[in-house]
Design a protein around this motif. Sequence first.
Motif, PDB file in Angstrom:
ATOM      1  N   SER A 781      55.672  72.675  30.188  1.00 36.89           N
ATOM      2  CA  SER A 781      55.056  73.392  29.183  1.00 36.89           C
ATOM      3  C   SER A 781      55.538  73.729  27.892  1.00 36.89           C
ATOM      4  O   SER A 781      55.489  73.952  26.989  1.00 36.89           O
ATOM      5  CB  SER A 781      54.156  74.379  29.749  1.00 36.89           C
ATOM      6  OG  SER A 781      54.917  75.321  30.451  1.00 36.89           O
ATOM      7  N   SER A 782      57.107  73.844  28.462  1.00 31.24           N
ATOM      8  CA  SER A 782      58.159  74.319  27.376  1.00 31.24           C
ATOM      9  C   SER A 782      59.595  73.504  27.677  1.00 31.24           C
ATOM     10  O   SER A 782      59.817  73.302  28.878  1.00 31.24           O
ATOM     11  CB  SER A 782      58.307  75.702  27.530  1.00 31.24           C
ATOM     12  OG  SER A 782      58.785  76.285  28.502  1.00 31.24           O
ATOM     13  N   GLN A 812      65.057  67.875  25.299  1.00 22.60           N
ATOM     14  CA  GLN A 812      66.532  68.683  25.538  1.00 22.60           C
ATOM     15  C   GLN A 812      66.598  68.080  27.296  1.00 22.60           C
ATOM     16  O   GLN A 812      67.539  68.875  27.931  1.00 22.60           O
ATOM     17  CB  GLN A 812      66.210  70.172  25.956  1.00 22.60           C
ATOM     18  CG  GLN A 812      66.048  70.649  24.256  1.00 22.60           C
ATOM     19  CD  GLN A 812      67.258  70.091  23.471  1.00 22.60           C
ATOM     20  OE1 GLN A 812      68.269  70.294  23.922  1.00 22.60           O
ATOM     21  NE2 GLN A 812      66.749  69.693  22.223  1.00 22.60           N
ATOM     22  N   LEU A 813      65.997  67.077  27.829  1.00 11.98           N
ATOM     23  CA  LEU A 813      66.252  66.683  28.873  1.00 11.98           C
ATOM     24  C   LEU A 813      67.726  65.917  29.106  1.00 11.98           C
ATOM     25  O   LEU A 813      67.914  65.106  28.336  1.00 11.98           O
ATOM     26  CB  LEU A 813      65.285  65.744  29.612  1.00 11.98           C
ATOM     27  CG  LEU A 813      63.786  66.268  29.900  1.00 11.98           C
ATOM     28  CD1 LEU A 813      62.854  65.052  30.364  1.00 11.98           C
ATOM     29  CD2 LEU A 813      64.071  67.274  31.071  1.00 11.98           C
ATOM     30  N   LEU A 835      60.874  67.125  20.049  1.00  8.26           N
ATOM     31  CA  LEU A 835      62.353  67.105  20.094  1.00  8.26           C
ATOM     32  C   LEU A 835      62.940  68.179  21.143  1.00  8.26           C
ATOM     33  O   LEU A 835      63.932  68.332  21.727  1.00  8.26           O
ATOM     34  CB  LEU A 835      63.420  67.129  19.123  1.00  8.26           C
ATOM     35  CG  LEU A 835      62.871  66.054  18.094  1.00  8.26           C
ATOM     36  CD1 LEU A 835      63.666  66.207  16.601  1.00  8.26           C
ATOM     37  CD2 LEU A 835      63.166  64.504  18.315  1.00  8.26           C
ATOM     38  N   GLY A 836      61.910  69.276  21.366  1.00  9.34           N
ATOM     39  CA  GLY A 836      62.479  70.441  22.111  1.00  9.34           C
ATOM     40  C   GLY A 836      63.370  71.374  21.360  1.00  9.34           C
ATOM     41  O   GLY A 836      63.680  71.389  20.555  1.00  9.34           O
ATOM     42  N   TYR A 838      65.775  74.975  22.983  1.00  9.91           N
ATOM     43  CA  TYR A 838      66.359  75.650  24.212  1.00  9.91           C
ATOM     44  C   TYR A 838      66.393  77.291  24.125  1.00  9.91           C
ATOM     45  O   TYR A 838      66.998  77.515  22.933  1.00  9.91           O
ATOM     46  CB  TYR A 838      67.995  75.471  24.576  1.00  9.91           C
ATOM     47  CG  TYR A 838      68.443  75.660  25.744  1.00  9.91           C
ATOM     48  CD1 TYR A 838      68.087  75.104  26.948  1.00  9.91           C
ATOM     49  CD2 TYR A 838      69.324  76.836  25.970  1.00  9.91           C
ATOM     50  CE1 TYR A 838      68.553  75.464  28.366  1.00  9.91           C
ATOM     51  CE2 TYR A 838      69.943  77.224  27.012  1.00  9.91           C
ATOM     52  CZ  TYR A 838      69.375  76.399  28.297  1.00  9.91           C
ATOM     53  OH  TYR A 838      69.986  76.952  29.497  1.00  9.91           O
ATOM     54  N   ASN A 839      65.708  77.788  24.946  1.00  9.72           N
ATOM     55  CA  ASN A 839      65.399  79.439  24.689  1.00  9.72           C
ATOM     56  C   ASN A 839      64.857  79.712  23.373  1.00  9.72           C
ATOM     57  O   ASN A 839      65.214  80.719  22.810  1.00  9.72           O
ATOM     58  CB  ASN A 839      66.806  80.143  24.892  1.00  9.72           C
ATOM     59  CG  ASN A 839      67.231  79.862  26.428  1.00  9.72           C
ATOM     60  OD1 ASN A 839      66.399  79.851  27.257  1.00  9.72           O
ATOM     61  ND2 ASN A 839      68.638  80.161  26.797  1.00  9.72           N
ATOM     62  N   GLY A 840      64.083  78.850  22.941  1.00 11.31           N
ATOM     63  CA  GLY A 840      63.366  79.256  21.783  1.00 11.31           C
ATOM     64  C   GLY A 840      64.322  78.665  20.373  1.00 11.31           C
ATOM     65  O   GLY A 840      63.592  78.772  19.384  1.00 11.31           O
ATOM     66  N   GLU A 841      65.351  78.243  20.713  1.00 12.17           N
ATOM     67  CA  GLU A 841      66.104  77.926  19.243  1.00 12.17           C
ATOM     68  C   GLU A 841      66.556  76.301  19.480  1.00 12.17           C
ATOM     69  O   GLU A 841      66.769  75.803  20.437  1.00 12.17           O
ATOM     70  CB  GLU A 841      67.523  78.689  19.326  1.00 12.17           C
ATOM     71  CG  GLU A 841      67.413  80.277  19.479  1.00 12.17           C
ATOM     72  CD  GLU A 841      66.886  80.599  18.020  1.00 12.17           C
ATOM     73  OE1 GLU A 841      67.148  79.886  16.919  1.00 12.17           O
ATOM     74  OE2 GLU A 841      66.224  81.601  17.894  1.00 12.17           O
TER      75      GLU A 841
END
Length: 1078
Positions: A781-782, A812-813, A835-836, A838-841
């Motif tokens: 989910s995120s 971000q995989l 594109l994702g 990482y930690n909301g950024e």
Amino acid sequence: MAMLLDAFGGKLVEKLTNVIEEKAIMVLGVKDELQRLRRRMERIARVLKDAERRRIRDETVKLWVDELKDLMYDAEDIIDLCMIQGTGLLQDDHHSQLPESSTTASTRVRCYNFPLFSCVCSVPFRYEIADKIKSLNDRLTEISEDKIKFKFMTSSKSNDANAMNEASYRQSSSLLEPDVVGWDIKDATKRLVELLVSPHEQKCCLFAIVGMGGIGKTTLAQQIYNNPKIKDAFVLCSWICVSKSFTSRTDLLKEIIRKTGGGYGESTTIDELQNILCDVLHGKSLFLVLDDIWDDNIWNDLIKNLIGGTTTKCRVLVTTRDRNTSVKMGAIHIHNVNKLPLDSGWELLCKIVFTNNDKRDMQRMKDIGMKIVEKCDGLPIAIKAIASVLVTKGQNRREWENVLNSDAWTITGLPEELQGALYLSYEALPLALKHCFLYCALYPRGRELKLEDLVCQWIAEDYIEAKGNASMEDVAKSYYMELICRSFLQPDPVYVDMSICTIHDLLRALAEFFVGGESFSGDPQEAQITKSKKLRHLTVTGNRESVSISHFDCLRSLRLWTPPSLNTQVIGNFKHLRLLLLNGDKIENIPDSIGDLVHLRLLDLERTCILNLPDSLGNLINLQFLLLNDCKSLHILPNSITNLHNLRWLRVSEAPLKYVPKGIGKLGHLHHVEGLIISDSIGDDGEEGCNLEELQMLEKLNYLSIRNLEKSSSKSASVLSNKTHLRELQLCCSANYTDGDIQQQETDKIVQVFDNLCPPPGLEDLLIQDFFGGQYPKWMSSSTSINTVLRELIYLQLINCSNCPHLPQLGQLPQLKYLKIVGATAVVSIGPEFLGNYNGEPTEIAFPKLESLIFMNMSNWEEWSLISGEEEDNEPASRKPLMFFPRLKSISIIECRKLKALPSGLNRVNIAQMFIRKAHSLSRVSHLPFLKELIVADCPMMECVEKLESLQSLMVVDHRVDNTIFPQCFLLCLIFYLERNNISVPQSLISYLEEINTSLLQWLISFLQQREENPHDDLFQLKLKCSAQALKGCLKGRPHWTLIQQVPRFIGFAGHERMYMKYTREPYYYETNITDED
């Protein structure tokens, strides 16, 4: 395969050591006799290495070895029976102490129906098995006394001088380095190519490459086949490896039809297949390679007249060991392949041994290396084989001198072509690899070797031992790769993962020599005539409608891969079988007597028409592999499979099973489960199926494929989190489940089920198919959750997840290389969130390792953007722009009919290939400066293709005539109706009909005009599939010829590829079969 005496002797001692202390042995009272057997085997094992070598040249030693082999086979069977019967006795004693109500038929190991033994509970049985072990000891005493006269050399225990060191395993590239050295092959390639493309008074000409085995005939033919001049000069190019494998002429015709782009359907007769081949070849030019010809009649009687009479031009290149064969075939030019000169041989050896290309090391080792190459007598196959030995020695002069001075060079008793380097390279293999290599000789000539099949069969044959944390499957795969590295197996270059291999004829001959009379491949009737009663391995091939197998009492493996039917009732007679492979639709039943095959390790019934399996299957407590994929008539598995406690693999994909019996969770050794059916309810027959909770106990799983997940309860706890070895996972609902109306309650339930199927962090390959939930599971989910759970993921496929409106944030995989999204019909837009972060950024790199991206059948997808607000040009100078897809090689967009545009920012990506098919709303492909190959198929709204500076290949498929919304036939009928009723036909309708018949696509015309104004290099090629009228417009002197003649290389097809035009600008070449009458 042939037993390797020294390897099997050591393994037998090890087995005896391990079982002697087992309670099952103690309860039988045979411990003392087994200890005697072990001690004698330990003593005799120390001379087996010398005996194995001397049997090659000494017939007396060979007879002694054969006698010892028979005893060792019998000893292995006795160990099996002791463990089976002793374990049964222990369990009977245990159950006898329980109340009767707690003992059921399904939980007890019953007394099996062994013809040689009475009931396990009886005293006479113990005497009987003890007598058999005593008899083995007496036989071994005689054999041991006989060995004294041979004066064998003794070796230390477990002395495998060539044992593999895992740290020495080399990484293998998926792209094979071409083994081409010296100017001889380059000059020969150039001369033969010129001869093949030059005009000749005969329409069909045959050329031959002749030379001894292993000298490089196939390598030269490959260089010719892949030469650009050949590709330019012929419409069809086909490579057929004939060898000795095509005993069936129909099989050869089928192969030629397939390789030339045709299909043969259900046709089976020579006449039918020849007619089909005529249609495929009619009016086209053909370059055909027939590699490794042994029988001139294949050409003269079967295909010569057919090919010569249907093609416009034909050149045939054959390779053969026999010059007389090429003469009988009517070759107009025969090229003899010479042995490699010494310098070229050294160059070839250096390419394999000195992978770092260190010139100093080459010079330091050259004097010894040249002497070794000289002993290879100019044969490339021998040089490759000896190079594989030297690679394991490092750049150590003493080790190289040992190879140079080895007495294996002068071994006698081998066929001449197998002596020297080939035998030495085989002798240098570690014992484990020798077993695995010799096993390949059991496959018929011409049959491909599949990694997954070999892994199962090697384990079942007990050639593989787990090492450290590596499973037996992992070790087997490493052996396979090592055999490739050592040039004993040749990977098929079509498969980049090297999962399919072949074996060179000379290396096969070497393996067959050592296998000897223990195996036979072919018609079993011939085996009964030519082979002794000691046949251990039988592979059935041939063209008979049915075969019978009898009088092979010692068989340890039986394979039937070809269509013949078999009276399966005889299977129960082969009491020593360890591997049984019966494939094909002629196999319709399995007898109850299969339960008597207590030694069986592998049972492969894939692609058969069996309706059920007998309950006696549960007696096979040594079974490790049960393979039932594609059994289209198999609806039920017997409950007794839950007794198969040694089972490692269960494959039931594409079998219409109602359920898998409850109790599968007891099979704690399961490593690979494919096609598991989930069912929480009780079936019509009152039997309960396997549920998700049972998976909790299967901690060793490496591969898991689950079907029918919609039938699972949403209450299932997380069952995958403890699967630390799990690497491949497939989660599937039923394909037709979403055909009807789905209630919200059902979609909520399936989401909960998938939420509880969170995989462990080590997963590398994930498939989710036919998931009908409204959102992906929580663990997708995120970006944060995805990157935590799927951080090692390499391959991801999301197939027919039709209710999810948004794709997961996958960018971000860190390890993802392959992403395929099919049938995401609820997705309308894909934005930067894909594109994702990482930690909301947002991060600087999205999809850092992705190489292949596929979108397919996304019928409502309209927009794709990579940059928020499409404000790429307005980013602050201080902010570093996002990098995406830094390693992307290919993008495919298929059946995405509403997608309007490719995303801005894609010009940053170094994409080499793009495939676009049936993107009906896409109008532009432009500003992709790194793109080298583009395929555009059936994109009616395409208006502009430009700014593709690196493009080398463009393929255009235009099926407007066949696939337009108003098909041509309908338009013609409409015009006829209007005219017949005196209604004026709109001019726009007539113009449209003329356009789709006669015109090239306007964007293609503009693209070619731009190339004409800005000439590019000569690498560009245009391939066109269009209407007959459009292709006629490209002919010399026709409207589009001025554009076509500026294209370096062009080939066009029409009319289901029956009509063609081929053109090369430099050197000039023009060919077509289109006439004015067409």
